[in-house]
Design a protein around this motif. Structure first.
Motif, PDB file in Angstrom:
ATOM      1  N   ARG A  40       0.476  -1.250  -0.024  1.00 49.16           N
ATOM      2  CA  ARG A  40      -0.370   0.379   0.079  1.00 49.16           C
ATOM      3  C   ARG A  40       0.724   1.580  -0.115  1.00 49.16           C
ATOM      4  O   ARG A  40       0.230   2.453  -0.285  1.00 49.16           O
ATOM      5  CB  ARG A  40      -0.813  -0.394   1.073  1.00 49.16           C
ATOM      6  CG  ARG A  40      -2.302  -0.959   0.854  1.00 49.16           C
ATOM      7  CD  ARG A  40      -2.869  -1.490   2.217  1.00 49.16           C
ATOM      8  NE  ARG A  40      -3.840  -2.693   2.116  1.00 49.16           N
ATOM      9  CZ  ARG A  40      -3.591  -3.868   1.214  1.00 49.16           C
ATOM     10  NH1 ARG A  40      -2.813  -4.253   0.592  1.00 49.16           N
ATOM     11  NH2 ARG A  40      -4.714  -4.558   0.678  1.00 49.16           N
ATOM     12  N   PHE A  43       1.537   1.600  -3.638  1.00 51.28           N
ATOM     13  CA  PHE A  43       1.049   2.042  -4.163  1.00 51.28           C
ATOM     14  C   PHE A  43       1.232   4.006  -4.130  1.00 51.28           C
ATOM     15  O   PHE A  43       0.476   4.662  -4.806  1.00 51.28           O
ATOM     16  CB  PHE A  43      -0.184   1.486  -3.890  1.00 51.28           C
ATOM     17  CG  PHE A  43      -1.720   1.772  -4.833  1.00 51.28           C
ATOM     18  CD1 PHE A  43      -1.676   1.647  -5.715  1.00 51.28           C
ATOM     19  CD2 PHE A  43      -2.657   2.925  -3.488  1.00 51.28           C
ATOM     20  CE1 PHE A  43      -3.081   2.487  -7.030  1.00 51.28           C
ATOM     21  CE2 PHE A  43      -3.516   2.644  -4.543  1.00 51.28           C
ATOM     22  CZ  PHE A  43      -3.725   2.661  -6.320  1.00 51.28           C
TER      23      PHE A  43
ATOM     24  N   TYR B 106      -6.006   3.474   2.826  1.00 51.49           N
ATOM     25  CA  TYR B 106      -6.153   1.998   2.001  1.00 51.49           C
ATOM     26  C   TYR B 106      -6.394   2.037   0.923  1.00 51.49           C
ATOM     27  O   TYR B 106      -6.558   0.891   0.485  1.00 51.49           O
ATOM     28  CB  TYR B 106      -5.597   1.314   2.878  1.00 51.49           C
ATOM     29  CG  TYR B 106      -4.102   1.066   3.692  1.00 51.49           C
ATOM     30  CD1 TYR B 106      -3.323   2.389   3.344  1.00 51.49           C
ATOM     31  CD2 TYR B 106      -3.640   0.327   4.972  1.00 51.49           C
ATOM     32  CE1 TYR B 106      -1.723   2.151   4.317  1.00 51.49           C
ATOM     33  CE2 TYR B 106      -2.619   0.321   5.311  1.00 51.49           C
ATOM     34  CZ  TYR B 106      -1.249   1.134   4.705  1.00 51.49           C
ATOM     35  OH  TYR B 106      -0.243   1.739   5.726  1.00 51.49           O
ATOM     36  N   TYR B 109      -6.667   1.080  -2.894  1.00 54.04           N
ATOM     37  CA  TYR B 109      -5.216  -0.101  -2.760  1.00 54.04           C
ATOM     38  C   TYR B 109      -6.622  -1.020  -2.672  1.00 54.04           C
ATOM     39  O   TYR B 109      -6.527  -2.170  -2.975  1.00 54.04           O
ATOM     40  CB  TYR B 109      -4.774   0.321  -2.226  1.00 54.04           C
ATOM     41  CG  TYR B 109      -3.761  -1.034  -2.888  1.00 54.04           C
ATOM     42  CD1 TYR B 109      -2.831  -1.130  -3.350  1.00 54.04           C
ATOM     43  CD2 TYR B 109      -3.741  -2.721  -1.845  1.00 54.04           C
ATOM     44  CE1 TYR B 109      -2.003  -1.656  -4.140  1.00 54.04           C
ATOM     45  CE2 TYR B 109      -3.055  -3.349  -2.430  1.00 54.04           C
ATOM     46  CZ  TYR B 109      -2.068  -3.243  -2.974  1.00 54.04           C
ATOM     47  OH  TYR B 109      -1.072  -4.021  -3.365  1.00 54.04           O
ATOM     48  N   GLU B 113      -7.701  -4.312  -4.830  1.00 49.36           N
ATOM     49  CA  GLU B 113      -7.217  -5.425  -5.185  1.00 49.36           C
ATOM     50  C   GLU B 113      -7.894  -5.872  -4.772  1.00 49.36           C
ATOM     51  O   GLU B 113      -7.987  -7.283  -5.622  1.00 49.36           O
ATOM     52  CB  GLU B 113      -6.220  -4.892  -3.910  1.00 49.36           C
ATOM     53  CG  GLU B 113      -5.332  -5.337  -4.366  1.00 49.36           C
ATOM     54  CD  GLU B 113      -4.844  -7.433  -3.729  1.00 49.36           C
ATOM     55  OE1 GLU B 113      -4.040  -7.686  -4.123  1.00 49.36           O
ATOM     56  OE2 GLU B 113      -5.660  -7.844  -3.524  1.00 49.36           O
TER      57      GLU B 113
END
Lengths: 75, 196
Positions: A40, A43, B106, B109, B113
């Protein structure tokens, strides 16, 4: 709050480089050990770059000429 | 050489001022690409950005004496530009500061994901599931107050302190708006990349 939650909270200031040395050290130690947060983090860094590139739109030559024409005329 | 006559002194003063002004104008124009980069994302359209640039540069050239040499000229120009943008009344629709925003950092993502797990991180990058157009749209949908800060820091590369000066708000406000603005941006991106 577990370590991953803490890491998520610290992620923005960490990427911005505004954490204290102690906080940076703590974040680094966690990212070294935790692949879940490390992915993360990677990213996040990529996203910053992606946004910057995507947002770029070059100025038109016409506008550039118009701005130059706003200059005070030389005597 | 006699320099004491008022006319000579005046001529010298004018020459010096003219030189300072030319230097200022040159430096300001050299920065125009970087200023435009930010201006373009502060407003919705290219036309608006171009008008804003011309208004800002016209004002900057008029009030160049107020610029203190040695300070950050790019920040000075953007302060003029953001002030004009606010004066244009384009915002002032008050942004609700407290709309619910549950998503953490997060979030994007996790969404990407979950939609398609990253099988082989070495070969495939989750970031590539986003398109450049979607980023531009997602950014445009971030409410003004938050977007201004995100654009100055993440696209204009300004420090928190510079952004605070440009927008005339406290550094703490820059940080909270940045934090929130980035999360709104991610939520918008998640919505377009992974339709529910």
């Amino acid at each position: 709050m577990d370590l991953c939650d803490q890491c998520e909270e610290m992620m923005q200031p960490y990427v911005d480089g505004v954490l204290s040395d102690v906080q940076v050290q703590r974040a680094k130690e966690h990212l070294d050990r935790c692949t879940w947060c490390a992915k993360r983090y990677r990213f996040e860094v990529e996203l910053r770059h992606f946004v910057r590139v995507a947002a770029a739109e070059p100025m038109s030559p016409e506008l550039k000429a118009k701005l130059a024409a706003l200059r005070t005329p030389l005597h | 050489m006699s320099e004491s006559t008022p006319t000579t002194a005046e001529t010298r003063r004018l020459a010096a001022e003219s030189r300072d002004r030319v230097r200022f104008e040159e430096e300001a124009l050299e920065l125009s690409d970087q200023v435009y980069r930010v201006a373009r994302r502060l407003v919705g359209s290219r036309e608006e950005a171009e008008d804003l640039m011309q208004d800002a540069y016209a004002r900057a050239f008029r009030s160049w004496r107020q610029y203190q040499p040695g300070t950050n000229l790019r920040a000075w120009l953007l302060r003029i530009l953001t002030n004009l943008n606010i004066d244009n009344g384009r915002r002032r629709q008050r942004t609700p500061e407290t709309q619910p925003l549950e998503e953490g950092d997060y979030f994007l993502y996790n969404k990407l994901e979950a939609a398609a797990p990253e099988e082989n991180p070495a070969e495939e990058r989750v970031i590539e599931r986003l398109s450049q157009d979607s980023v531009v749209d997602a950014l445009a949908e971030v409410p003004h107050d938050f977007r201004d800060v995100v654009v100055l820091v993440d696209i204009g590369d300004f420090s928190y302190a510079d952004a605070a000066q440009i927008l005339d708000i406290p550094v703490g406000t820059v940080m909270s708006r940045l934090h929130r603005g980035r999360r709104i941006l991610k939520r918008n991106l998640a919505e377009s990349a992974v339709p529910t």
